[in-house]
Scaffold this active site. Structure first.
Site, PDB file in Angstrom:
ATOM      1  N   SER A  77      53.929   9.136 -11.284  1.00 13.40           N
ATOM      2  CA  SER A  77      52.542   9.269 -11.718  1.00 13.40           C
ATOM      3  C   SER A  77      51.696   8.057 -11.327  1.00 13.40           C
ATOM      4  CB  SER A  77      52.489   9.495 -13.227  1.00 13.40           C
ATOM      5  OG  SER A  77      53.165   8.474 -13.898  1.00 13.40           O
TER       6      SER A  77
ATOM      7  N   THR B 201      49.944   6.735 -15.445  1.00 13.55           N
ATOM      8  CA  THR B 201      49.224   5.488 -15.571  1.00 13.55           C
ATOM      9  C   THR B 201      50.027   4.310 -16.051  1.00 13.55           C
ATOM     10  OG1 THR B 201      47.334   6.789 -16.326  1.00 13.55           O
ATOM     11  CG2 THR B 201      47.108   4.434 -16.420  1.00 13.55           C
TER      12      THR B 201
ATOM     13  N   THR C 299      47.011   4.663 -11.187  1.00 16.73           N
ATOM     14  CA  THR C 299      47.541   6.009 -11.402  1.00 16.73           C
ATOM     15  C   THR C 299      47.222   6.889 -10.205  1.00 16.73           C
ATOM     16  OG1 THR C 299      47.472   7.928 -12.903  1.00 16.73           O
ATOM     17  CG2 THR C 299      45.406   6.798 -12.527  1.00 16.73           C
TER      18      THR C 299
ATOM     19  N   ARG D 235      38.203  14.917  -9.074  1.00 14.01           N
ATOM     20  CA  ARG D 235      38.364  14.549 -10.487  1.00 14.01           C
ATOM     21  C   ARG D 235      38.738  13.070 -10.597  1.00 14.01           C
ATOM     22  NH1 ARG D 235      42.704  12.199 -13.811  1.00 14.01           N
ATOM     23  NH2 ARG D 235      42.451  13.027 -15.907  1.00 14.01           N
ATOM     24  N   VAL D 236      38.025  12.379 -11.462  1.00 19.21           N
ATOM     25  CA  VAL D 236      38.345  10.989 -11.765  1.00 19.21           C
ATOM     26  C   VAL D 236      38.643  10.917 -13.252  1.00 19.21           C
ATOM     27  CG1 VAL D 236      37.453   8.636 -11.893  1.00 19.21           C
ATOM     28  CG2 VAL D 236      36.938  10.064  -9.901  1.00 19.21           C
ATOM     29  N   GLY D 237      39.730  10.280 -13.607  1.00 24.39           N
ATOM     30  CA  GLY D 237      40.123  10.183 -15.009  1.00 24.39           C
ATOM     31  C   GLY D 237      39.643   8.911 -15.656  1.00 24.39           C
ATOM     32  N   ASP D 238      40.310   8.521 -16.715  1.00 23.36           N
ATOM     33  CA  ASP D 238      39.917   7.341 -17.481  1.00 23.36           C
ATOM     34  C   ASP D 238      40.317   6.034 -16.811  1.00 23.36           C
ATOM     35  OD1 ASP D 238      42.625   7.971 -17.882  1.00 23.36           O
ATOM     36  OD2 ASP D 238      42.670   7.050 -19.865  1.00 23.36           O
TER      37      ASP D 238
ATOM     38  N   THR E 195      46.647   5.267 -21.966  1.00 22.47           N
ATOM     39  CA  THR E 195      47.372   6.183 -21.093  1.00 22.47           C
ATOM     40  C   THR E 195      47.390   7.549 -21.758  1.00 22.47           C
ATOM     41  OG1 THR E 195      49.473   6.585 -19.951  1.00 22.47           O
ATOM     42  CG2 THR E 195      49.611   5.550 -22.103  1.00 22.47           C
ATOM     43  N   GLY E 196      47.469   8.596 -20.951  1.00 13.56           N
ATOM     44  CA  GLY E 196      47.524   9.937 -21.531  1.00 13.56           C
ATOM     45  C   GLY E 196      46.511  10.858 -20.883  1.00 13.56           C
ATOM     46  N   ASP E 197      46.003  11.796 -21.664  1.00 14.71           N
ATOM     47  CA  ASP E 197      45.069  12.772 -21.127  1.00 14.71           C
ATOM     48  C   ASP E 197      43.691  12.146 -20.952  1.00 14.71           C
ATOM     49  OD1 ASP E 197      43.327  14.848 -20.563  1.00 14.71           O
ATOM     50  OD2 ASP E 197      44.488  16.290 -21.738  1.00 14.71           O
ATOM     51  N   GLY E 198      43.477  11.610 -19.754  1.00 12.10           N
ATOM     52  CA  GLY E 198      42.267  10.854 -19.487  1.00 12.10           C
ATOM     53  C   GLY E 198      40.997  11.659 -19.631  1.00 12.10           C
TER      54      GLY E 198
END
Ligand SMILES: *[C@@H]1O[C@H](CO)[C@@H](O)[C@H](O)[C@H]1NC(C)=O
Ligand SMILES: *[C@@H]1O[C@H](CO)[C@@H](O)[C@H](O)[C@H]1NC(C)=O
Length: 343
Positions: free
Chosen positions: A69, A203, A221, A231-234, A254-257
């Site tokens: 990941s 992450t 990540t 898509r861009v996460g946290d 960390t997790g569901d960004g």
């Protein structure tokens, strides 16, 4: 044999609560990414700066492809491509360098550091971030591997499940796209339960606090598997993926960004610590805030204050009841895995 192994594992894990005696420097990072922790610690021991330690520590995970990941060859998006997000933050100057949707360059956090050093910007994205990376001397490389190709073809073979679409035709919970928006506006209630789990967690996030209390933080990540391109996460967002402020502390999430970034959890944790909140409690308060809106979100956060106290918290969901993270400090003779019960 397996039982003995499990008992041994339990014996070497230190409960996080019991070990919050403080000393500096301290390095903490998400998950049991031991080599990342060791690399960051070695950089500090050999006189490197806090930023150097964060860059090398997270960079180690990019090389090791931690859990598939982080780094190349993991989390193919809907078109099969691996793209990278990373950030690094200097808690003395509050400068941030970040890249998102970075393509064909492996060392994302290295490029993020160059954004601080050679530009007046904070965040570069997509193909243009890759061009910047090349200008900074990073090689163009294919991020696709046999592993990412087979993840992609398995996903195609199972009707593109799971994916991140909703309210489209054809029904995204049953078939592949291309999708169009549904004409009738009968939106399904948004699912707040996470698609992601401990099995495809993501992450590396790292916080380093030097002997003088200087704070640095960073993340790296390859994002959410089967994400929509773009898509861009946290992770690359300051205050979401991580935050560092040498007058208060540092945190990394960390997790569901997609859910977590709406709450700026790392910023919020640092603000709690600024008010004198204990790092473990600061982490817990951040998790509870998100719980109110998304009880089933998958996520965890690590926190450390400028005197070297640290803690972590996570949201308890089926299959994720404990969160493992790494800590290095003068009180532990080597980088040590710690575990916290989710709340
Ligand atoms: C697709 O999945 C089915 C089982 O669901 C399997 O029999 C088949 O071999 C798979 N095909 C490929 C190309 O992976
Ligand atoms: C860091 O946290 C510890 C434990 O709660 C606390 O004793 C210490 O005063 C905090 N340090 C700062 C600078 O707030």
């Amino acid at each position: 044999q397996a039982v003995t192994g499990a008992l041994l594992l339990l014996a070497v894990l230190t409960p996080a609560g019991a070990a919050s005696a403080a000393a500096l420097p301290v390095v903490i990072n998400t998950w049991a990414f031991r080599r990342a922790a060791e690399t960051a610690w070695r950089v500090l021991e050999s006189g490197g700066s806090e930023l150097d330690a964060v860059e090398s520590g997270c960079g180690q995970c990019e090389i090791d492809q931690c859990d598939g990941s982080v780094g190349y060859g993991g989390s193919p998006d809907e078109s099969g491509e691996t793209t990278l997000d990373a950030m690094i933050m200097d808690g003395n100057t509050m400068e941030v360098g970040a890249v998102a949707d970075l393509r064909r360059v492996k060392n994302a956090i290295g490029v993020a550091r160059k954004v601080i050093e050679y530009t007046k910007h904070t965040l570069l994205v997509g193909e243009s971030a890759s061009l910047f990376a090349v200008r900074m001397g990073f090689p163009y490389e294919d991020l696709t591997t046999q592993k990412s190709l087979s993840l992609y073809s398995e996903w195609l073979n199972q009707s593109c499940q799971p994916n991140f679409w909703k309210n489209v035709v054809p029904d995204s919970s049953k078939s592949c796209g291309p999708y169009k928006r549904r004409e009738a506006v009968t939106y399904k209630e948004e699912q707040t339960s996470s698609q992601r789990s401990v099995h495809n967690h993501d992450t590396i996030g790292m916080v380093v606090i030097g002997v003088s209390g200087t704070v640095a933080s960073g993340t790296s990540t390859n994002g959410a598997i089967h994400k929509l391109p773009g898509r861009v996460g946290d992770s690359p967002i300051a205050g979401a993926g991580s935050y560092a402020d040498s007058t208060a502390g540092g945190a990394a999430a960390t997790g569901d960004g997609d859910i977590m970034m709406r709450f700026l959890p790392s910023y919020q944790a640092v603000e709690y610590m600024r008010m004198g909140t204990d790092p473990t409690v600061a982490c817990q308060k951040v998790i509870s805030r998100i719980q109110k809106y998304a009880p089933k979100f998958f996520g965890a956060i690590i926190c450390a204050n400028t005197t070297g106290s640290y803690g972590a918290a996570c949201n308890k969901i089926p299959g994720f009841t404990q969160f493992h993270f790494m800590v290095s400090s003068p009180l532990l003779n080597r980088p040590t895995e710690q575990v916290v019960d989710c709340i």
